[in-house]
Every structure is written in structure tokens, then in C-alpha cells.
Design an enzyme around this catalytic site. Structure first.
Site, PDB file in Angstrom:
ATOM      1  N   TYR A 155       0.836  -1.202   0.000  1.00 15.52           N
ATOM      2  CA  TYR A 155       0.000   0.000   0.000  1.00 15.52           C
ATOM      3  C   TYR A 155       0.873   1.255   0.000  1.00 15.52           C
ATOM      4  O   TYR A 155       0.608   2.207  -0.747  1.00 15.52           O
ATOM      5  CB  TYR A 155      -0.908  -0.020   1.226  1.00 15.52           C
ATOM      6  CG  TYR A 155      -1.867   1.141   1.319  1.00 15.52           C
ATOM      7  CD1 TYR A 155      -2.930   1.279   0.428  1.00 15.52           C
ATOM      8  CD2 TYR A 155      -1.722   2.106   2.314  1.00 15.52           C
ATOM      9  CE1 TYR A 155      -3.819   2.347   0.523  1.00 15.52           C
ATOM     10  CE2 TYR A 155      -2.605   3.173   2.412  1.00 15.52           C
ATOM     11  CZ  TYR A 155      -3.645   3.285   1.513  1.00 15.52           C
ATOM     12  OH  TYR A 155      -4.521   4.340   1.620  1.00 15.52           O
ATOM     13  N   ALA A 156       1.923   1.251   0.808  1.00 16.39           N
ATOM     14  CA  ALA A 156       2.833   2.400   0.866  1.00 16.39           C
ATOM     15  C   ALA A 156       3.460   2.661  -0.496  1.00 16.39           C
ATOM     16  O   ALA A 156       3.572   3.813  -0.937  1.00 16.39           O
ATOM     17  CB  ALA A 156       3.912   2.165   1.918  1.00 16.39           C
ATOM     18  N   ILE A 188      -8.377   7.856   9.168  1.00 19.56           N
ATOM     19  CA  ILE A 188      -9.678   8.482   8.974  1.00 19.56           C
ATOM     20  C   ILE A 188     -10.773   7.484   9.352  1.00 19.56           C
ATOM     21  O   ILE A 188     -10.716   6.309   8.965  1.00 19.56           O
ATOM     22  CB  ILE A 188      -9.877   8.942   7.516  1.00 19.56           C
ATOM     23  CG1 ILE A 188      -8.692   9.829   7.071  1.00 19.56           C
ATOM     24  CG2 ILE A 188     -11.192   9.683   7.362  1.00 19.56           C
ATOM     25  CD1 ILE A 188      -8.506  11.096   7.872  1.00 19.56           C
TER      26      ILE A 188
END
Length: 247
Positions: A155-156, A188
Site C-alpha cells: 500500500y505504501a 480516517i
């Protein structure tokens, strides 16, 4: 009404952040085309936008992991709407796994959706915006793409690629008065993070200087700034929306 008479293309619209952006933008007068892979969810979202804000625009349903479907959907948008003032690339996936357990299929899917499809949408937006010599492209990256995180190497890498293409595209498109920026959200509170175990959430919360999780509206308001003329002289920037999160 910061987006009055502006046509906005928003992919990933039915996700937590995407839906918040849709509502904030609709409240600012945008003509919205919301895109995603589930027509039922898109219809529900757009129906709410019409009910609450009197929104005009429409929906586009396609599989963002399929370049051919993306191409056809973008061609349809060009035929039906012609004008494009703002492109928001909010679609993305996250496949957490330890470094040695990252599957090839996960690599291909993540890079196709988070990187290749984002690039495909940027290319399309640049061509359409060049006709009117103005526009704003906003990509949703991630704090993870800036600083990295254990068990999120894939993901990074994908979000770091989004950051790189944002900066490069901004330099290329600036002479055409097309701005390209990205948001880098931290933790979030969305349906995606809601599934995390409480222990994981508490550990994350301890790293946030402001002492609370971000809300989807926090990201949406930052996107509004970058999409509107409030940021008319801002391009090539990666705006953190993380409450001073230190990973």
C-alpha cells in the site's frame, strides 16, 4: 458556492471519503459525475445528492481495475459532459500483509487500481482540461505513502507512486494552467477502518497529536480547497490531513 458551474468527475465516490467529498462538493454547487463499480450504491448516493442539494450530473459505473472499462467510461463522460473542471481520484484499495506474505495477485490488483488507473484518469483529465486552459486534479494519496508503515509495504509503495505522479504531472501541466495536488490522509474514521480491532485503533489513536481520528469530512474540506479557486496558485503539493499523526 465555490464550485458553482464547475463539472466534477469523482471516482471512488461510494467509499467513505468519496461520499463525503460528493456531499461537500454538491453543497458548493458542483455539477457532479460520481463513478464507482456498484451501480446500486451510485444510484443511492446520487439520489441523496439530488434530494439534499439539487445536484445535476449523473453516475458512471465501471470496473476501475480493468483498463478497457476505464477507457470506455471516460469516453462516455467526454461525449455526455464535454467540460471537465475538477477530477478527484479517490478510488483505491488497501491489502495489508507482512512483507513475506504479499501475494502476486494482491500486487497486481493494488498497482492497477491505486497507480495505473489513477494515471489513466489523470491523462484523460489533462486532455480535456487543456481545451479550456484550466482545471484542478486532486489525488487521494496517504500518509503511509509518505512515511511507510509495517505490514503495509504494498500500500505504501502504491501511494508513494501517486505522490510521485502528482508532483511530476503538476510540473508538466502548470504551463496549461492545470493544477495537480494530492491529499495524504492519516487515520480516517471510515467503513474501511471501522473493521480494525479496538486494540489497533487505540494504538493508532495514541500516535495522533490532536487526540482524535480524522473524519471523512476533514478530507473532503481539504479536497474542496484544492479543487476550488481558493488554491488557484497551488500545485504540486501533498497536503497532509492527519491531525499530527506520527507513525
Amino acid at each position: 458556492m465555490l464550485l458553482q458551474n464547475r463539472t466534477v468527475f469523482l471516482n471512488g465516490a461510494t467509499g467513505g471519503i468519496g461520499a463525503a467529498i460528493a456531499h461537500v462538493f454538491a453543497g458548493q454547487g458542483a455539477r457532479l459525475v460520481v463513478a464507482g463499480r456498484n451501480q446500486e450504491k451510485l444510484d443511492h448516493l446520487f439520489g441523496r445528492l439530488v434530494e439534499l442539494h439539487g445536484t445535476t450530473g449523473g453516475t458512471l459505473c465501471y470496473e476501475i481495475s480493468d483498463p478497457a472499462q476505464v477507457s470506455l467510461a471516460l469516453q462516455r463522460f467526454a461525449r455526455e459532459h464535454k467540460q471537465l473542471d475538477v477530477m478527484i481520484n479517490a478510488a483505491g484499495i488497501m491489502r495489508d500483509a507482512p512483507l513475506g506474505m504479499i501475494a502476486t495477485a494482491a500486487v497486481e490488483e493494488t498497482l492497477q487500481i491505486n497507480v495505473a488507473a489513477t494515471l489513466q484518469h489523470i491523462q484523460f483529465a489533462a486532455r480535456l482540461m487543456a481545451r479550456q486552459s484550466r482545471g484542478s486534479i486532486v489525488n487521494i494519496a496517504s500518509l503511509i505513502g509518505v512515511v511507510g508503515n509495517a505490514n503495509q509495504t504494498l500500500y505504501a509503495a502504491s501511494k508513494a507512486a501517486v505522490i510521485g505522479m502528482t508532483r511530476a504531472a503538476a510540473k508538466e501541466l502548470a504551463p496549461k494552467n492545470i493544477r495537480v495536488n494530492a491529499l495524504a490522509p492519516g487515520f480516517i474514521d471510515t467503513p474501511m477502518t471501522a473493521a480494525y480491532p479496538d486494540a489497533v485503533k487505540q494504538k493508532a489513536l495514541a500516535t495522533i497529536g490532536m487526540g482524535r481520528f480524522g473524519q471523512a469530512e476533514d478530507v473532503a474540506n481539504a479536497a474542496l480547497f484544492l479543487a476550488s479557486d481558493l488554491s488557484a496558485y497551488v500545485t504540486g503539493q501533498i497536503l497532509g490531513v492527519d491531525g499530527s499523526m506520527v507513525i
